[in-house]
Scaffold this motif. Structure first.
Motif, PDB file in Angstrom:
ATOM      1  N   ALA A 246      -3.752 -13.736 -12.658  1.00  0.00           N
ATOM      2  CA  ALA A 246      -2.738 -12.921 -11.995  1.00  0.00           C
ATOM      3  C   ALA A 246      -1.418 -13.097 -12.740  1.00  0.00           C
ATOM      4  O   ALA A 246      -1.101 -14.180 -13.233  1.00  0.00           O
ATOM      5  CB  ALA A 246      -2.592 -13.334 -10.544  1.00  0.00           C
TER       6      ALA A 246
ATOM      7  N   LEU B 267       0.068  -8.651  -8.258  1.00  0.00           N
ATOM      8  CA  LEU B 267      -1.384  -8.745  -8.100  1.00  0.00           C
ATOM      9  C   LEU B 267      -2.158  -8.373  -9.355  1.00  0.00           C
ATOM     10  O   LEU B 267      -3.384  -8.517  -9.386  1.00  0.00           O
ATOM     11  CB  LEU B 267      -1.842  -7.844  -6.945  1.00  0.00           C
TER      12      LEU B 267
ATOM     13  N   PHE C 273      -1.457 -15.772  -2.838  1.00  0.00           N
ATOM     14  CA  PHE C 273      -2.095 -14.460  -2.753  1.00  0.00           C
ATOM     15  C   PHE C 273      -1.661 -13.680  -1.520  1.00  0.00           C
ATOM     16  O   PHE C 273      -1.358 -12.484  -1.607  1.00  0.00           O
ATOM     17  CB  PHE C 273      -3.615 -14.623  -2.761  1.00  0.00           C
TER      18      PHE C 273
ATOM     19  N   GLN D  79      -7.312  -8.123  -5.122  1.00  0.00           N
ATOM     20  CA  GLN D  79      -6.196  -7.929  -6.036  1.00  0.00           C
ATOM     21  C   GLN D  79      -6.171  -6.521  -6.617  1.00  0.00           C
ATOM     22  O   GLN D  79      -5.109  -5.925  -6.770  1.00  0.00           O
ATOM     23  CB  GLN D  79      -6.275  -8.953  -7.179  1.00  0.00           C
TER      24      GLN D  79
END
Length: 227
Positions: A189, A181, A195, A136
C-alpha cells in the motif's frame, strides 16, 4: 427495461474485448519477462490490470454523463431513474473489476509458484489475502468511477472555467483512494495509515463526491444534439 440493465447492454460489447485484450497482453509480457530473466520479481497483473481497470472506470464515469445521460432522459427515463441505474451499474462493474484484479493476482501468484518462477520481492497472494486486497482495490475503483462522473458533470452543466473548479473537487476521490489504498506492483500500500482509517477516508471522499454528483445532475438541463 431498467436503466442499469440497459447500461450493461451498452457496455457489454466494450467490457468483454477490453478484458480479453488485457489478459492477452499480460500473458505475452509476463512470458517474455520470465523467459528473459527466469523469474518475475513483481506482479505484472497488478501493473497492467490494476491500472487499466481504474482508468477505464474513470472514462466510463465520464461517458455515462456525456453520452448516456442525454440518451436515457430523451427516451423517457427520469434523472432520478438514471442516477439510480448509474449507482447499481457502477457498483456492480467496480466490484467486478476489483474481483478480476484480485483473482488475477491470485492466479498469477499460484502459476508462478507452481512453475518455480516467483522472484524475490514478488507479492505472493494467498487465499486468505484475497479479501484484504479486494478491500483495497474496490474503494479505489469506486473513487475513480465517481471522479470521472463528477468531473464530466461539472463541464456538462457549467461553463469551462467553472468546470475546471469542479474538476479539482471531482479528482479528490481518486486521489484519496490512490494515495491511501493504492497497491503497487510489489503488493505494498502506498500509505501507512491503518487500513480501516484509510478505508473510511476513501469512502467518505467518494460518498461526498457522489452526493455532489447527485446535486449537479438531478436538475441539469439536457443539451440537445446539433442538427
Amino acid at each position: 427495461m431498467s436503466v442499469y440493465r440497459a447500461l450493461f447492454r451498452v457496455y457489454r460489447p466494450i467490457i468483454i474485448p477490453f478484458a480479453a485484450i488485457l489478459v492477452t497482453f499480460d500473458l505475452i509480457v509476463t512470458a517474455l519477462i520470465v523467459y528473459g530473466a527466469g523469474h518475475l520479481g513483481f506482479s505484472m497483473w497488478l501493473v497492467l490490470a490494476g491500472n487499466a481497470a481504474k482508468y477505464w472506470l474513470l472514462v466510463v464515469g465520464i461517458m455515462l454523463v456525456v453520452m448516456q445521460l442525454r440518451q436515457f432522459v430523451a427516451n423517457g427515463a427520469t434523472r432520478h431513474e438514471f442516477l439510480a441505474g448509474f449507482a447499481v451499474f457502477g457498483l456492480i462493474v467496480a466490484a467486478g473489476f476489483a474481483a478480476v484484479v484480485v483473482l488475477g493476482h491470485g492466479l498469477e501468484s499460484l502459476v508462478l509458484g507452481a512453475a518455480g518462477r516467483r522472484g524475490v520481492g514478488y507479492p505472493t497472494l494467498s487465499a486468505t489475502g484475497l479479501l484484504g486486497e479486494f478491500g483495497q482495490v474496490l474503494p479505489e475503483a469506486l473513487g475513480y468511477l465517481i471522479s470521472g462522473a463528477l468531473i464530466a458533470a461539472g463541464f456538462y452543466r457549467w461553463r469551462p472555467w467553472i468546470g475546471l473548479v469542479v474538476m479539482l473537487g471531482g479528482a479528490v476521490p481518486l486521489a484519496v483512494a490512490d494515495s491511501l489504498l493504492g497497491v503497487d506492483e510489489f503488493g505494498n500500500a502506498r500509505a501507512h495509515l491503518p487500513f480501516l482509517a484509510a478505508l473510511a477516508l476513501s469512502l467518505l471522499a467518494t460518498a461526498l463526491a457522489g452526493w455532489a454528483f447527485h446535486r449537479v445532475i438531478s436538475d441539469v438541463p439536457i443539451r440537445r444534439t446539433s442538427g
